[in-house]
Scaffold this active site. Sequence first.
Site, PDB file in Angstrom:
ATOM      1  N   ALA A  25     -36.576  38.184 -90.450  1.00  0.00           N
ATOM      2  CA  ALA A  25     -35.405  39.004 -90.163  1.00  0.00           C
ATOM      3  C   ALA A  25     -35.581  40.461 -90.590  1.00  0.00           C
ATOM      4  O   ALA A  25     -34.701  41.282 -90.340  1.00  0.00           O
ATOM      5  CB  ALA A  25     -34.176  38.400 -90.852  1.00  0.00           C
ATOM      6  N   GLY A  26     -36.692  40.785 -91.209  1.00  0.00           N
ATOM      7  CA  GLY A  26     -36.928  42.184 -91.601  1.00  0.00           C
ATOM      8  C   GLY A  26     -35.919  42.681 -92.616  1.00  0.00           C
ATOM      9  O   GLY A  26     -35.405  43.793 -92.521  1.00  0.00           O
ATOM     10  N   LEU A  27     -35.660  41.860 -93.631  1.00  0.00           N
ATOM     11  CA  LEU A  27     -34.551  42.158 -94.543  1.00  0.00           C
ATOM     12  C   LEU A  27     -34.936  42.990 -95.763  1.00  0.00           C
ATOM     13  O   LEU A  27     -34.066  43.526 -96.431  1.00  0.00           O
ATOM     14  CB  LEU A  27     -33.950  40.842 -95.049  1.00  0.00           C
ATOM     15  CG  LEU A  27     -33.358  39.915 -93.986  1.00  0.00           C
ATOM     16  CD1 LEU A  27     -32.945  38.595 -94.635  1.00  0.00           C
ATOM     17  CD2 LEU A  27     -32.155  40.570 -93.321  1.00  0.00           C
ATOM     18  N   GLY A  30     -39.037  48.324 -97.836  1.00  0.00           N
ATOM     19  CA  GLY A  30     -40.223  48.632 -98.639  1.00  0.00           C
ATOM     20  C   GLY A  30     -41.284  47.543 -98.566  1.00  0.00           C
ATOM     21  O   GLY A  30     -42.365  47.690 -99.126  1.00  0.00           O
ATOM     22  N   ALA A  33     -44.881  44.205 -94.331  1.00  0.00           N
ATOM     23  CA  ALA A  33     -45.116  43.043 -93.453  1.00  0.00           C
ATOM     24  C   ALA A  33     -43.794  42.522 -92.909  1.00  0.00           C
ATOM     25  O   ALA A  33     -43.679  42.204 -91.719  1.00  0.00           O
ATOM     26  CB  ALA A  33     -45.854  41.947 -94.216  1.00  0.00           C
ATOM     27  N   HIS A 143     -30.060  39.491 -99.362  1.00  0.00           N
ATOM     28  CA  HIS A 143     -30.484  38.106 -99.091  1.00  0.00           C
ATOM     29  C   HIS A 143     -31.074  37.439-100.329  1.00  0.00           C
ATOM     30  O   HIS A 143     -30.948  36.239-100.505  1.00  0.00           O
ATOM     31  CB  HIS A 143     -31.470  38.048 -97.920  1.00  0.00           C
ATOM     32  CG  HIS A 143     -32.816  38.664 -98.160  1.00  0.00           C
ATOM     33  ND1 HIS A 143     -32.999  40.003 -98.401  1.00  0.00           N
ATOM     34  CD2 HIS A 143     -34.058  38.118 -98.198  1.00  0.00           C
ATOM     35  CE1 HIS A 143     -34.292  40.248 -98.564  1.00  0.00           C
ATOM     36  NE2 HIS A 143     -34.956  39.119 -98.450  1.00  0.00           N
ATOM     37  N   GLU A 180     -36.989  41.302-110.906  1.00  0.00           N
ATOM     38  CA  GLU A 180     -37.564  40.477-109.829  1.00  0.00           C
ATOM     39  C   GLU A 180     -38.509  39.411-110.384  1.00  0.00           C
ATOM     40  O   GLU A 180     -39.323  38.846-109.657  1.00  0.00           O
ATOM     41  CB  GLU A 180     -38.256  41.374-108.804  1.00  0.00           C
ATOM     42  CG  GLU A 180     -37.334  42.443-108.218  1.00  0.00           C
ATOM     43  CD  GLU A 180     -36.770  42.132-106.832  1.00  0.00           C
ATOM     44  OE1 GLU A 180     -37.453  41.484-106.036  1.00  0.00           O
ATOM     45  OE2 GLU A 180     -35.625  42.560-106.554  1.00  0.00           O
ATOM     46  N   HIS A 254     -43.692  44.890-105.359  1.00  0.00           N
ATOM     47  CA  HIS A 254     -43.803  44.193-106.650  1.00  0.00           C
ATOM     48  C   HIS A 254     -45.177  44.516-107.227  1.00  0.00           C
ATOM     49  O   HIS A 254     -46.139  44.717-106.471  1.00  0.00           O
ATOM     50  CB  HIS A 254     -43.721  42.667-106.486  1.00  0.00           C
ATOM     51  CG  HIS A 254     -42.370  42.141-106.097  1.00  0.00           C
ATOM     52  ND1 HIS A 254     -42.187  41.166-105.148  1.00  0.00           N
ATOM     53  CD2 HIS A 254     -41.131  42.454-106.544  1.00  0.00           C
ATOM     54  CE1 HIS A 254     -40.903  40.888-105.037  1.00  0.00           C
ATOM     55  NE2 HIS A 254     -40.237  41.668-105.864  1.00  0.00           N
ATOM     56  N   ASP A 256     -47.232  42.472-108.347  1.00  0.00           N
ATOM     57  CA  ASP A 256     -48.235  41.465-107.958  1.00  0.00           C
ATOM     58  C   ASP A 256     -48.837  41.732-106.577  1.00  0.00           C
ATOM     59  O   ASP A 256     -49.632  40.945-106.085  1.00  0.00           O
ATOM     60  CB  ASP A 256     -47.695  40.028-108.092  1.00  0.00           C
ATOM     61  CG  ASP A 256     -46.623  39.668-107.073  1.00  0.00           C
ATOM     62  OD1 ASP A 256     -46.287  40.494-106.208  1.00  0.00           O
ATOM     63  OD2 ASP A 256     -46.112  38.522-107.140  1.00  0.00           O
ATOM     64  N   ASN A 369     -43.980  37.612 -93.909  1.00  0.00           N
ATOM     65  CA  ASN A 369     -42.802  38.103 -94.623  1.00  0.00           C
ATOM     66  C   ASN A 369     -43.198  38.841 -95.901  1.00  0.00           C
ATOM     67  O   ASN A 369     -42.353  39.116 -96.757  1.00  0.00           O
ATOM     68  CB  ASN A 369     -41.901  36.919 -94.999  1.00  0.00           C
ATOM     69  CG  ASN A 369     -40.707  36.799 -94.077  1.00  0.00           C
ATOM     70  OD1 ASN A 369     -40.289  37.783 -93.478  1.00  0.00           O
ATOM     71  ND2 ASN A 369     -40.152  35.615 -93.977  1.00  0.00           N
ATOM     72  N   CYS A 375     -47.218  34.992-104.620  1.00  0.00           N
ATOM     73  CA  CYS A 375     -45.753  35.025-104.485  1.00  0.00           C
ATOM     74  C   CYS A 375     -45.176  33.627-104.456  1.00  0.00           C
ATOM     75  O   CYS A 375     -44.054  33.391-104.882  1.00  0.00           O
ATOM     76  CB  CYS A 375     -45.331  35.698-103.181  1.00  0.00           C
ATOM     77  SG  CYS A 375     -45.894  37.372-102.991  1.00  0.00           S
TER      78      CYS A 375
HETATM   79  O1  SUG Z   1     -38.684  40.028-101.604  1.00  0.00           O
HETATM   80  N1  SUG Z   1     -39.797  39.025 -98.441  1.00  0.00           N
HETATM   81  C1  SUG Z   1     -39.912  38.928 -99.873  1.00  0.00           C
HETATM   82  C2  SUG Z   1     -41.341  38.705-100.284  1.00  0.00           C
HETATM   83  C3  SUG Z   1     -41.468  38.397-101.742  1.00  0.00           C
HETATM   84  C4  SUG Z   1     -42.869  38.385-102.200  1.00  0.00           C
HETATM   85  N2  SUG Z   1     -42.934  38.051-103.572  1.00  0.00           N
HETATM   86  C5  SUG Z   1     -43.826  38.572-104.458  1.00  0.00           C
HETATM   87  N3  SUG Z   1     -44.472  39.664-104.221  1.00  0.00           N
HETATM   88  N4  SUG Z   1     -43.937  37.987-105.603  1.00  0.00           N
HETATM   89  C6  SUG Z   1     -39.357  40.177-100.574  1.00  0.00           C
HETATM   90  O2  SUG Z   1     -39.619  41.270-100.090  1.00  0.00           O
HETATM   91  C7  SUG Z   1     -38.616  39.099 -96.317  1.00  0.00           C
HETATM   92  C8  SUG Z   1     -37.501  38.333 -95.645  1.00  0.00           C
HETATM   93  C9  SUG Z   1     -37.269  38.764 -94.227  1.00  0.00           C
HETATM   94  O3  SUG Z   1     -37.458  39.924 -93.921  1.00  0.00           O
HETATM   95  O4  SUG Z   1     -36.859  37.908 -93.401  1.00  0.00           O
HETATM   96  C10 SUG Z   1     -38.612  38.960 -97.823  1.00  0.00           C
HETATM   97  O5  SUG Z   1     -37.587  38.767 -98.420  1.00  0.00           O
END
Ligand code: SUG
Length: 451
Positions: A25-27, A30, A33, A143, A180, A254, A256, A369, A375
Amino acid sequence: MTSSPHTPAVEANFDGLVGPTHNYAGLAQGNLAAAKNADLPSNPREAALQGLAKMRALHDIGMAQGVLPPQERPNLPALRRLGYNGKDRQVLERVAREAPGLLAAVSSASSMWTANAGTVSPSADTADGLLHFTPANLCSNLHRSFEPETSGRVLRATFPDAAHFAHHDALPATPAMGDEGAANHTRLCGEYGEPGLELFVYGAGNADEPAPGKFPARQTRAACEALARLHELSTGSTRQQLQNPDVIDQGVFHNDVIAVGNREVLLYHQDAFVDADGLRNWISAQWRGSRTPVFLEVSRDRVSVEDAVSSYLFNSQLICPPDGSMRLVVSSECQENPRVWAQIEQLIEDRANPLSQVQVFDLRQSMRNGGGPACLRLRVVLTEAERAAVNANSWLTPERHAELVGWVQQHYRDRLVLADLADPQLLDESRTALDRLTQILGLGSIYEFQR
Ligand code: SUG
């Protein structure tokens, strides 16, 4: 160096199972991906199976591997809290019509990234000798802000014994306390059971510290300090480290995504931190571990920040299986990038560091995502007594793996687009699946629809 007296411990990985509503959903602002793949059809079944294949492979090389369940999505209780009432079907129909972005937010399967479920401090590091957990408040994105309450419940159900485990509430969910979780927390040590150094990396600090200009800094210094106090860590063994704001603006949302540590090894990109020299000096000065710290800095000339972000090289898991090797668990995107792969090969071949093997996984469904191998897991260092106190069915065994694969095949769709999120059938399917899952994992009624 000889090992100081300590209770032996292992590092376990608790991976998040991908939920039945996994979608793009591109939520997350920053997260490059996630933005790039917004609106792509997803395959929740494949996503869950890819995650389970990684868990099984780590189990098979002798790692302690646990499973954390997904959350209830679409999140009807959240919609009701926001004033949508009536029958479930009416709520879904109305929110899809009036606020499709909100429907996507309450439907995200983002709890799969358990490195953001919370911060964990092993008992060897804490003053009261308990293993401490604090769920992350994830207040930077709507979200993700729906996750902490259930994450707290899941952590308590998975680590239930108050004689061993201390559970805190999430920090106040406001930008000044943005947290986070383990994605911004690194522990270094000699042996896992020895007292370690805990490194908290933040992007939002004091007013006089540099800050990103384009994308949000999700982790605050104030949260890092609160976590260190809550977990009763000694000041000499914790450090709050400023992340380089320029890399946040290049998609490092993040820490990581740009650094990973394991036992005595810190693998990081040259541009990861403000004052990497100061960080290394601090680690060397405070070090009490039985092994010598190893700093593996990857230069920007060999791997650019752009390559690091697109391949997720630093989102690898760095693990120590019982065979004595130290391995890098990477996503297949690393193998597809010649500069990144050459860097990995050099690290593996160089006898001067403990890394000796690499294992590659197809995690594309999650990677689209912005969620890589690291992660998807929450690391928990456990002594033998603590390990025995973990909820028994949360451990992955070959039998439980097979049962979970069958469960995914029975309950998950192989294609999902955003319009499907309004389908009341999807809600029913998800609840049926999760209800069954709580039986498989022996977790009790952790979901609101079960209460
Ligand atoms: O919070 N992606 C997550 C990815 C989390 C990765 N976690 C670590 N790096 N530890 C975020 O950005 C995308 C959901 C969407 O766009 O549909 C999302 O929430």
